[in-house]
Design an enzyme around this catalytic site. Structure first.
Site, short mmCIF file in Angstrom:
data_model
loop_
_atom_site.label_atom_id
_atom_site.label_comp_id
_atom_site.label_asym_id
_atom_site.label_seq_id
_atom_site.Cartn_x
_atom_site.Cartn_y
_atom_site.Cartn_z
N GLU A 252 0.82 -1.21 0.00
CA GLU A 252 0.00 0.00 0.00
C GLU A 252 0.86 1.26 0.00
O GLU A 252 0.56 2.23 -0.71
CB GLU A 252 -0.94 0.00 1.22
CG GLU A 252 -1.99 -1.09 1.22
CD GLU A 252 -2.92 -1.02 0.02
OE1 GLU A 252 -3.19 0.10 -0.47
OE2 GLU A 252 -3.37 -2.08 -0.46
N HIS B 237 2.18 2.31 -3.35
CA HIS B 237 1.31 3.16 -4.17
C HIS B 237 1.61 4.64 -3.92
O HIS B 237 1.62 5.45 -4.84
CB HIS B 237 -0.17 2.87 -3.86
CG HIS B 237 -0.67 1.58 -4.43
ND1 HIS B 237 -0.57 1.27 -5.77
CD2 HIS B 237 -1.28 0.51 -3.84
CE1 HIS B 237 -1.11 0.07 -5.99
NE2 HIS B 237 -1.54 -0.41 -4.83
N GLU C 170 -0.59 -2.14 -9.55
CA GLU C 170 -0.55 -3.22 -8.56
C GLU C 170 0.76 -4.01 -8.67
O GLU C 170 1.38 -4.34 -7.66
CB GLU C 170 -1.75 -4.15 -8.74
CG GLU C 170 -3.08 -3.53 -8.37
CD GLU C 170 -3.13 -3.05 -6.94
OE1 GLU C 170 -2.66 -3.78 -6.03
OE2 GLU C 170 -3.61 -1.92 -6.71
#
Length: 437
Positions: A298, A301, A377
């Site tokens: 996460e 990102h 991703e």
């Protein structure tokens, strides 16, 4: 149909999945996804039929006239277009909520209940639905009235002012959502001091992530699905972990221990190996190392600028849509096609152009964003690899897939069009070399 054929015919664990998924979990996920697919087909078909009938029988102009009558009763004439627009929005969202409620009830209390995900009572569900409707109106009506006013007084360049207004509103909502809106529905508690919190702070500091707080949200009172996310702007970022993601917080794990006659002790001393193995196989959530790996993904990102890139793409699209709206809003034939022969209300113009005229464009845009999301991703997984989390992310992805009953086999065309995240096997393959190292 292509994907449903996969669900129906793939009844045994494929050879390449043999090491990561047992036959019982595979069958559970297959049946769950088949039920979801069936529900999605019928609910989607109903939605298309409902929308078509509304258009054929003049539902939109009828609702507009009805809104005008309600305004007339209150002493507001046709010149109060914004007031009539707000009444129209209220009636339209009320209609949408009413027709969507049976489908939502079925999804929650039949499908999710059948497969062991639903944790809600009917009373909690209805209270939640009413609360969501009220909160939505409290945001939607004031924002819509201001947007319509800006369009009315903006002159030739109103689309620039309207776009800037929606940009400010979206940034404000993102800023206040987790602090003021989300707590109306879920309980957020700070992650207690301990090893996990220390390791999260160390990892955040190592990549210069300006972490201020870590919360655990009580998602288990609704569903046993798990998640994690971060939010906030500039130097004030927070991380939110669902309690279902954390093995030691999971309500399901405590229930399993109680059913198995085990005391909720970390050492498990005194329990038979058979019982401990049974509990371990049914346990939900991830170990601390795996939670850190998920967070590494996460935070990737953020570090790689995916969040900022998504915001920029969203705002470029928003500006383009407002510009095209400005070009099309004067076309009377558009309004006439939808049953508005004598008036051209601004709200109706927004509805016609954004929902119907842009529909083909939105499908193409959605596909492009899906392709981009999958690329992001893979990049975030690669970032977690660089942090040395490949092995733990590998096992976490398998656990999360199992906990959420994700079906790891997919039709390539269905996957390409619908999956915003790469299929499990592709992600594991990308992590595999680092895992072995």
């Amino acid at each position: 149909q292509r994907q449903r054929r996969i669900y129906k015919t793939t009844t045994h664990v494929p050879l390449e999945l043999g090491q990561i998924m047992d036959s019982e979990t595979f069958e559970k996920s297959r049946l769950y996804q088949l039920d979801k697919s069936t529900f999605s087909f019928w609910s989607g078909l109903y939605s298309e039929i409902e929308g078509t009938l509304i258009l054929l029988f003049g539902g939109i102009p009828y609702l507009w006239r009805l809104s005008g009558r309600f305004c007339g009763y209150a002493g507001f004439g046709p010149e109060y277009e914004i007031t009539q627009s707000l009444v129209f929005l209220l009636l339209a969202t009320l209609f949408s909520a009413s027709t969507g409620l049976p489908w939502s009830l079925y999804n929650t209390f039949v499908i999710e209940e059948k497969h062991g995900f639903n944790q809600q009572t009917l009373g909690f569900f209805m209270k939640d639905a009413i609360k969501k409707f009220v909160v939505t109106q409290c945001i939607l009506l004031p924002v819509s009235s201001l947007l319509l006013y800006i369009i009315k007084i903006g002159g030739d360049y109103f689309f620039i002012y309207a776009w800037l207004f929606t940009l400010v509103v979206s940034l404000v909502l993102v800023t206040i959502y987790a602090d003021y809106i989300a707590p109306l529905f879920d309980k957020f508690t700070p992650l207690p001091e301990g090893k996990l919190k220390q390791e999260i702070e160390v990892m955040a500091k190592s990549i210069d992530f300006p972490l201020t707080k870590v919360y655990v949200v009580e998602g288990s009172k609704r569903s046993s699905h798990s998640n994690a996310y971060f939010y906030g702007f500039f130097k004030n970022k927070r991380i939110v972990l669902f309690d279902t993601l954390l093995e030691e917080y999971s309500v399901l794990n405590r229930d399993i221990q109680e059913e198995s006659g085990m005391e909720p002790r970390s050492d498990g001393e005194g329990d038979s190996e058979e019982i401990k193995a049974k509990v371990k196989s049914k346990k939900q959530g991830c170990k601390n190392e795996e939670v850190l790996a998920v967070l590494g993904h996460e935070l990737g990102h953020w570090k790689l600028g995916h969040t900022v890139k998504n915001i920029i793409i969203s705002q470029m699209n928003s500006f383009l849509c407002f510009f095209l709206f400005a070009v099309l809003i004067g076309r009377k034939e558009l309004f006439a096609a939808f049953g508005f022969y004598d008036s051209q209300p601004t709200l109706i113009g927004l509805l016609i152009i954004f929902q119907f005229i842009f529909s083909p464009y939105n499908e193409v845009l959605s596909f492009c964003l899906t392709v981009l999301s999958r690329r992001f991703e893979f990049q975030a997984d690669a970032f977690a690899k660089k942090l040395g989390k490949a092995k733990d992310l590998y096992s976490a992805l398998i656990k999360l897939n199992k906990d959420n009953l994700g079906f790891p086999v997919s039709d390539w065309l269905f996957s390409m069009w619908h999956y915003s995240h790469p299929p499990l096997l592709e992600r594991l393959q990308a992590l595999k070399s680092s895992k072995q190292d």
